[in-house]
Every structure is written in structure tokens, then in C-alpha cells.
Motif scaffolding. Sequence first.
Motif, short mmCIF file in Angstrom:
data_model
loop_
_atom_site.label_atom_id
_atom_site.label_comp_id
_atom_site.label_asym_id
_atom_site.label_seq_id
_atom_site.Cartn_x
_atom_site.Cartn_y
_atom_site.Cartn_z
N ARG A 1 58.89 -91.67 1.60
CA ARG A 1 57.67 -92.21 1.60
C ARG A 1 57.19 -93.33 2.54
N GLY B 1 58.08 -94.06 5.75
CA GLY B 1 56.35 -92.69 6.59
C GLY B 1 55.56 -93.75 6.34
N VAL B 2 54.85 -94.37 5.42
CA VAL B 2 53.44 -95.45 5.62
C VAL B 2 54.10 -96.16 7.23
N LEU C 1 55.67 -96.34 8.90
CA LEU C 1 55.29 -95.82 10.58
C LEU C 1 54.52 -95.15 11.62
N ILE D 1 54.64 -95.84 14.82
CA ILE D 1 54.36 -94.87 15.82
C ILE D 1 52.99 -94.75 16.39
N ILE E 1 66.23 -79.88 4.84
CA ILE E 1 65.22 -78.53 5.91
C ILE E 1 67.57 -77.61 5.60
N TRP F 1 52.36 -77.44 4.67
CA TRP F 1 53.94 -77.40 4.57
C TRP F 1 54.74 -76.48 5.97
N HIS G 1 54.42 -78.42 8.36
CA HIS G 1 54.76 -80.23 8.28
C HIS G 1 56.08 -80.35 8.77
N ARG G 2 57.46 -78.83 8.17
CA ARG G 2 58.63 -78.50 8.35
C ARG G 2 58.83 -78.53 9.96
N VAL H 1 61.34 -81.23 12.66
CA VAL H 1 61.78 -81.05 13.33
C VAL H 1 61.68 -81.63 15.05
N ILE I 1 59.71 -83.40 16.04
CA ILE I 1 60.05 -84.74 16.70
C ILE I 1 61.57 -85.53 16.36
N TYR I 2 62.18 -84.99 15.90
CA TYR I 2 63.92 -85.45 15.59
C TYR I 2 64.11 -85.33 16.83
N LEU J 1 63.22 -87.29 19.89
CA LEU J 1 63.67 -88.58 18.73
C LEU J 1 65.03 -89.05 19.76
N HIS K 1 51.77 -84.62 11.57
CA HIS K 1 52.84 -84.81 10.91
C HIS K 1 52.88 -86.42 9.99
N ALA K 2 52.51 -87.41 10.74
CA ALA K 2 51.45 -88.48 10.59
C ALA K 2 50.71 -88.36 9.27
N GLY L 1 51.60 -86.36 6.49
CA GLY L 1 53.02 -86.78 5.65
C GLY L 1 51.85 -88.17 4.01
C1 HEM Z 1 54.04 -90.84 11.59
C2 HEM Z 1 54.43 -91.66 10.30
C3 HEM Z 1 55.67 -90.11 9.21
C4 HEM Z 1 54.87 -90.43 8.59
C5 HEM Z 1 53.75 -90.34 7.16
C6 HEM Z 1 56.17 -89.14 7.64
C7 HEM Z 1 55.69 -88.64 6.18
C8 HEM Z 1 56.65 -87.57 5.43
C9 HEM Z 1 56.64 -86.74 4.79
C10 HEM Z 1 55.81 -88.08 3.27
C11 HEM Z 1 57.79 -86.20 4.50
C12 HEM Z 1 58.26 -85.44 3.01
C13 HEM Z 1 59.31 -86.00 2.19
C14 HEM Z 1 59.91 -85.10 0.46
O1 HEM Z 1 58.95 -83.66 0.94
O2 HEM Z 1 60.90 -86.13 0.49
C15 HEM Z 1 58.18 -85.92 5.81
C16 HEM Z 1 59.70 -85.33 6.26
C17 HEM Z 1 59.67 -84.91 6.88
N1 HEM Z 1 59.73 -85.72 8.17
FE1 HEM Z 1 58.52 -87.20 8.28
N2 HEM Z 1 56.87 -88.65 8.67
C18 HEM Z 1 56.40 -89.43 9.75
C19 HEM Z 1 57.05 -89.59 10.82
C20 HEM Z 1 58.24 -88.83 11.24
C21 HEM Z 1 59.56 -89.10 12.18
C22 HEM Z 1 59.14 -89.62 13.72
C23 HEM Z 1 60.66 -88.07 12.69
C24 HEM Z 1 61.56 -87.66 13.52
C25 HEM Z 1 61.99 -88.14 13.40
C26 HEM Z 1 59.68 -87.00 10.46
C27 HEM Z 1 61.18 -85.67 10.40
C28 HEM Z 1 60.74 -85.85 9.06
C29 HEM Z 1 61.78 -84.69 9.19
C30 HEM Z 1 62.51 -83.17 9.77
C31 HEM Z 1 61.18 -84.29 7.25
C32 HEM Z 1 61.33 -83.00 7.10
C33 HEM Z 1 60.30 -81.72 6.69
C34 HEM Z 1 60.63 -81.55 5.14
O3 HEM Z 1 61.28 -81.29 4.27
O4 HEM Z 1 59.94 -79.51 5.20
N3 HEM Z 1 58.43 -87.86 10.21
N4 HEM Z 1 57.69 -86.30 6.26
#
Ligand code: HEM
Lengths: 151, 148
Positions: free
Chosen positions: A32, A35-36, A38, A42, A95, B42, B45-46, B50, B52-53, B56, B99-100, B103
Motif C-alpha cells: 500500500r 503503491g501510493v 508509485l 509512474i 499469486i 480483482w 487488477h491481477r 502480472v 506490468i511485472y 518491468l 492498476h494504479a 490500487g
Molecule cells: C501505479 C501504482 C500502483 C499502485 C497504486 C498499486 C497498488 C497495488 C495494490 C494496493 C495491490 C494489492 C496488494 C494486496 O492485496 O495486498 C497491488 C497488487 C499487485 N501489484 Fe500493484 N500497484 C501499483 C503498481 C504496480 C507495478 C508497477 C507493478 C509491477 C511491477 C505491480 C504489480 C502488482 C502485482 C503483481 C500485484 C498482485 C496482484 C494480486 O495479488 O492479485 N503494481 N498493487
Amino acid sequence: MTTDLTLDNPRTPHARTKRGINWEKWGWIYMRVSGVLLVVLIFGHLFVNLFLGDGVNQIDFAFVAGKLADPFWQWYDFALLVLALIHGTNGMRTIVNDYVAKASIRRILHAALLSSTAVLLVLGTLVLFTFDPCPAGADPELVASFCEDIL
Amino acid sequence: MPAKASGAGASSSSATIEVPVPRRSLIPGGTLYRGNEGMWSWVLHRITGVAIYFFLLVHILDTALVRVSPEAYNVVISAYKTEIMGLGELALVGAIGFHALNGLRIILVDFWGVGTRHQKAMFYVVLGVWLVLMIGFTPRHLMHVFGG
Ligand code: HEM
């Protein structure tokens, strides 16, 4: 080894089974907080590289050198590298935990995530801080204009 | 009809609390969690996380070429300037944007007192803001990619 998956009944009181740092909690908080940060980093990254100026067409060695000659962009990109890579890796770990039931496969995937992240963190950091915007002997056509005085 | 829920277990008091009936979903489909905004946000988001990962990982490697030589970097980066890749970049920016924003919605659901109650409304706010950002970005990017 058999897969051992037991689930508590709903409403079972939380039982702390281990002492010490609650890593899952800190991982949750990290997702979290990073995330904020980023969102801001980004958005700025895409705005400067892909929206302003000539967009994707402007990106070449001289453009990157012009940015990375400035400590501001070095540290900006370093923050982006560290925050995004660890956020993404931790998300992928979640995941893997969700879909991979076999403990041995899970361990292999966790190791792959951890090792690739470690390699890329070291590589990215070295690139950002050992980078020479005006490499000796480079084609003057390909480097930033401020290299004229040096080359 | 408002459902009645009583406290769990023998240790709690016997007071009953009113639980509001969940609002009807705009998306027809399943019950409770399944098939509604909560599930689709959800899923998206998932999938975007993946995607974006893996980008990256590639992006750190292609940027590392600035440390090899100007020629090596320019050759590889020119691949990003083709028309197919230009469309890919559009998809990637769309994925990151969703995603942002979603999130931030997740964070509000977790930390904002009434976040869970407004999670559906916030999902539509996410889609709306995403649409505005994409309308701002897409024409400009397509002009860069396809000339103009
Ligand atoms: C742009 C700003 C971003 C925000 C605000 C954000 C926010 C979040 C949040 C709140 C979660 C959920 C975590 C949880 O449930 O515990 C998450 C999961 C995830 N994020 Fe981000 N994220 C951002 C950028 C990114 C980037 C750049 C990547 C890749 C490098 C990424 C990859 C992931 C992945 C793979 C998950 C797991 C998804 C899942 O469990 O379903 N995120 N993100």
C-alpha cells in the motif's frame, strides 16, 4: 511430502503461532505504501518520457543521457526501480501462493522470483550510478549535445 | 429486508445489529462476490499486475543497455517505435493506469471507514478517471507512433 492444507473455521480466534516480526503484515503494508508512491512516480515517468516532447520517438541514448546526467533523475529512477520491482515481486509471490498448491513447486517459483529480483536490483542500481553520459570514443552524433566540451 | 446478525460466539453480548441489504449491482450476474464489480476489479487488477511485472523485467534490461554503448541502446529502443509496439505501449499504459487507480481504490477500501460500503461506486469512479486519462493520452501517442 503430502500437501497439507488445513483451514480454520470462520470466526476462529486469531492464534499467534510464531514469535517475532510479522512479515506478512509488513508485506501488506509495503504494497500500500509503495503503491501510493508509485502512482506519483509512474505518472511523472510516463508524462516526461511518453507524453511531453516527441513522445516515444524522442527516446534514444542522448535523451536518456541528458536525464541521467542529473542526480534528480538518477534518484527518481532509483526509487522507481526499487519500489516497483519489490512491489511487483511481492505481488507475484501472492499469486504463486494462491495458485500453486505443491510446496516444492512453490519453493522453486519463490526462489526464481527472489533471485531474478536481486539480480535486476543490482544491475539497475549499477547502471544508474555508474552511467557515463559521454562515453569515451562514442560517436558524437549519438551522444547528448553537452558532450561536445568533453569528447 | 434487513438481515439480522447476532454477535459471534458465547462470549459476546446478545445485542443484535442491523446489517444493510447490499445494493443491487449494475452488472447482472452472480450473487454476492461472484460476477460483480468486486470480482471484475480483482480479476483486472491481477492480470494488469502480472503484465506490468513482466514488462518491468524487460524494461530494466533494455535500459541497462545505456551502460553498453549508445549504438546498442538505440538499436533496441528503435523496436519500441514500430507501429505494433506503439499499440502495445498504449495497452501497457492502459493497464498501468487501471492498476494504479484501482490500487488506490483497494487502499481506500482498507483504510477509509466507509470504503467497503462505497467499493462499487469507487469502481465506477476508477473507470471514469481511467477513461479521461486515456482520452488525453491516446490521440497524442497515436500521432507520435503513426506520424502526423
Ligand atoms: C501505479 C501504482 C500502483 C499502485 C497504486 C498499486 C497498488 C497495488 C495494490 C494496493 C495491490 C494489492 C496488494 C494486496 O492485496 O495486498 C497491488 C497488487 C499487485 N501489484 Fe500493484 N500497484 C501499483 C503498481 C504496480 C507495478 C508497477 C507493478 C509491477 C511491477 C505491480 C504489480 C502488482 C502485482 C503483481 C500485484 C498482485 C496482484 C494480486 O495479488 O492479485 N503494481 N498493487
